[in-house]
Design a protein around this motif. Structure first.
Motif, PDB file in Angstrom:
ATOM      1  N   GLN A 150       0.801  -1.307   0.041  1.00  0.00           N
ATOM      2  CA  GLN A 150       0.215  -0.039  -0.063  1.00  0.00           C
ATOM      3  C   GLN A 150       0.845   1.188  -0.033  1.00  0.00           C
ATOM      4  N   ILE A 151       0.434   2.061  -0.773  1.00  0.00           N
ATOM      5  CA  ILE A 151       1.361   3.362  -0.683  1.00  0.00           C
ATOM      6  C   ILE A 151       0.335   4.646  -0.527  1.00  0.00           C
ATOM      7  N   GLN A 152      -0.557   4.413   0.295  1.00  0.00           N
ATOM      8  CA  GLN A 152      -1.509   5.525   0.445  1.00  0.00           C
ATOM      9  C   GLN A 152      -1.169   6.376   1.544  1.00  0.00           C
ATOM     10  N   ASN A 153      -0.562   5.848   2.623  1.00  0.00           N
ATOM     11  CA  ASN A 153       0.108   6.780   3.762  1.00  0.00           C
ATOM     12  C   ASN A 153       1.168   5.756   4.497  1.00  0.00           C
ATOM     13  N   CYS A 154       2.050   6.508   5.356  1.00  0.00           N
ATOM     14  CA  CYS A 154       2.937   5.837   6.188  1.00  0.00           C
ATOM     15  C   CYS A 154       2.297   5.212   7.272  1.00  0.00           C
ATOM     16  N   ARG A 156       3.633   4.199   9.805  1.00  0.00           N
ATOM     17  CA  ARG A 156       4.191   4.513  11.075  1.00  0.00           C
ATOM     18  C   ARG A 156       3.460   5.757  11.798  1.00  0.00           C
ATOM     19  N   CYS A 157       3.473   6.770  10.803  1.00  0.00           N
ATOM     20  CA  CYS A 157       3.150   8.173  11.509  1.00  0.00           C
ATOM     21  C   CYS A 157       1.774   8.698  10.570  1.00  0.00           C
ATOM     22  N   SER A 158       1.362   7.797   9.571  1.00  0.00           N
ATOM     23  CA  SER A 158      -0.214   7.936   8.797  1.00  0.00           C
ATOM     24  C   SER A 158       0.187   9.176   8.064  1.00  0.00           C
ATOM     25  N   LYS A 159       1.130   9.757   7.660  1.00  0.00           N
ATOM     26  CA  LYS A 159       1.471  10.590   6.987  1.00  0.00           C
ATOM     27  C   LYS A 159       0.892  10.420   5.312  1.00  0.00           C
ATOM     28  N   ASP A 160      -0.096  11.309   4.868  1.00  0.00           N
ATOM     29  CA  ASP A 160      -0.508  11.052   3.708  1.00  0.00           C
ATOM     30  C   ASP A 160       0.360  11.437   2.483  1.00  0.00           C
ATOM     31  N   PHE A 161       0.525  10.356   1.697  1.00  0.00           N
ATOM     32  CA  PHE A 161       1.496  10.284   0.514  1.00  0.00           C
ATOM     33  C   PHE A 161       1.117  11.157  -0.543  1.00  0.00           C
ATOM     34  N   ASP A 162      -0.334  11.265  -0.671  1.00  0.00           N
ATOM     35  CA  ASP A 162      -0.843  12.271  -1.703  1.00  0.00           C
ATOM     36  C   ASP A 162      -0.465  13.658  -1.605  1.00  0.00           C
ATOM     37  N   GLU A 163      -0.325  14.090  -0.486  1.00  0.00           N
ATOM     38  CA  GLU A 163       0.121  15.293  -0.137  1.00  0.00           C
ATOM     39  C   GLU A 163       1.691  15.667  -0.519  1.00  0.00           C
ATOM     40  N   ILE A 164       2.572  14.539  -0.332  1.00  0.00           N
ATOM     41  CA  ILE A 164       3.904  14.279  -0.566  1.00  0.00           C
ATOM     42  C   ILE A 164       4.240  14.415  -1.967  1.00  0.00           C
ATOM     43  N   LEU A 165       3.271  13.518  -2.740  1.00  0.00           N
ATOM     44  CA  LEU A 165       3.626  13.388  -4.101  1.00  0.00           C
ATOM     45  C   LEU A 165       2.930  14.501  -4.922  1.00  0.00           C
ATOM     46  N   PHE A 166       1.716  14.707  -4.650  1.00  0.00           N
ATOM     47  CA  PHE A 166       0.769  15.417  -5.482  1.00  0.00           C
ATOM     48  C   PHE A 166       0.428  16.749  -4.995  1.00  0.00           C
ATOM     49  N   GLY A 167       0.775  17.097  -3.794  1.00  0.00           N
ATOM     50  CA  GLY A 167       0.457  18.446  -3.424  1.00  0.00           C
ATOM     51  C   GLY A 167      -1.079  18.606  -2.952  1.00  0.00           C
TER      52      GLY A 167
END
Length: 272
Positions: A150-154, A156-167
Motif C-alpha cells: 500500500q502506498i496511501q500513507n506511512c 508508522r506516522c499515517s502521513k498522507d503520501f498524496d500530499e507529498i507526491l501530488f501536493g
C-alpha cells in the motif's frame, strides 16, 4: 466428430512432442488450458498456433481418453514486433511465465485482460515505452496476486503520501502534463517494509534500516500506474536510474510472491 464451441485464447507456448506434434499452452478467460496440435511443418494450422497469437480456438476434448486437441484457430491479433525486438520477446516470455506459475493469480478473467492489454500495448510501442509498460504491468499484476504494497500513507506516522507526491491534488483526475512532471522531481526516498507490506516515509526510518528504497519519482510513477489513469502514467517521466531501481524492486517482489525464481529473469539478465 463435432468440435467444441470456440473460446478466445492467447497462445503462451508451443512445445514439440512425439511424432512431430505439439503441446500448446493457452491462456483463456477460464484459465490455463493445454491441448495437442497435430500436423506436420507445412500445416496451415500449425503456422497459426504460434506464441503470442490471440484469437478464437476450437478444442475437441475426449473425456474418456482425457485428451484435448486443437482443431481450428482463427487468429485475431498478431504481435510481429516481438520477433524483431529482443526486449519485447523476453518481456512477453516473462508475462507468460508469470501467468502460468501464478495460476492466473486465482482470477483468470483479470489475468487475461492484464496480459493481453500489456502485450497489445507493447506491440504498438517503442522499446523505451515498452520498458515502462512492463513496470506498470507488474505493479498491476501484484495487485491481482493480493501482495501489492500500500502506498496511501506511512504505516508508522499515517502521513498522507498524496500530499507529498501530488501536493494534495486528486491524482485520479486528468492534469496538464506540466503539473504532473513538476510533481515528479526531488530525491526524497521511501523505504519498503516487508513486515508492514507498505512504504515508510523518510521521517520514520533510520539509515541503518534494511529494505528497498524508492525515490519520490519512482513512487509517483507507481501511484499513477495503480489508479487506472494509464494515459497519465504513460506520459509521466522517470529517470533511467529510478526506473532501474523500480524494476529491480518489482522483480524481487514478484518472485517473492511466487516463492520461486523465474527462469525468464535469469535468462534475460542484461536484456530485461
Amino acid at each position: 466428430m463435432n468440435r467444441n464451441k470456440s473460446k478466445e485464447a492467447l497462445v503462451l507456448s508451443v512445445r514439440e512432442t512425439a511424432q512431430d506434434n505439439r503441446s500448446v499452452c493457452l491462456l483463456t478467460k477460464d484459465g490455463i488450458e493445454w491441448a495437442t496440435l497435430f500436423g506436420g511443418p507445412k500445416s496451415k494450422l500449425r503456422g497459426a498456433v504460434s506464441p503470442w497469437n490471440r484469437g478464437e480456438v476450437w478444442i475437441y476434448k475426449n473425456e474418456e481418453k482425457a485428451s484435448a486437441k486443437i482443431t481450428d484457430f482463427d487468429v485475431k491479433k498478431y504481435h510481429p514486433s516481438f520477433r524483431e525486438n529482443l526486449f519485447k520477446s523476453f518481456a512477453a516470455a516473462l508475462t507468460g511465465e508469470l501467468v502460468l506459475k501464478s495460476k492466473c493469480g486465482g482470477s483468470p478473467q483479470e489475468a487475461f485482460v492484464l496480459a493481453n492489454g500489456f502485450l497489445d500495448g507493447m506491440d504498438l510501442s517503442s522499446e523505451v515505452e515498452s520498458r515502462k509498460g512492463l513496470l506498470r504491468f507488474l505493479w498491476r499484476y501484484l495487485e491481482l496476486l493480493g501482495v501489492r504494497p500500500q502506498i496511501q500513507n506511512c504505516p508508522r506516522c499515517s502521513k498522507d503520501f498524496d500530499e507529498i507526491l501530488f501536493g494534495g491534488m486528486n491524482f485520479a483526475g486528468n492534469f496538464p502534463q506540466g503539473a504532473l512532471e513538476s510533481k515528479a522531481g526531488g530525491k526524497r526516498f521511501f523505504l519498503y517494509s516487508q513486515a508492514e507490506s507498505a512504504f515508510v516515509c523518510e521521517d520514520c526510518f533510520s539509515p541503518q534500516e534494511k529494505g528497498s528504497r524508492l525515490s519520490k519519482e519512482a513512487l509517483f510513477y507507481l501511484k499513477l500506474s495503480g489508479v487506472g489513469n494509464m494515459a497519465a502514467a504513460r506520459k509521466a517521466e522517470i529517470s533511467e536510474r529510478d526506473m532501474a531501481g523500480l524494476k529491480a524492486f518489482l522483480f524481487e517482489l514478484v518472485e517473492g510472491a511466487l516463492g520461486m525464481r523465474l527462469k525468464t529473469l535469469e535468462s534475460g539478465k542484461g536484456i530485461l
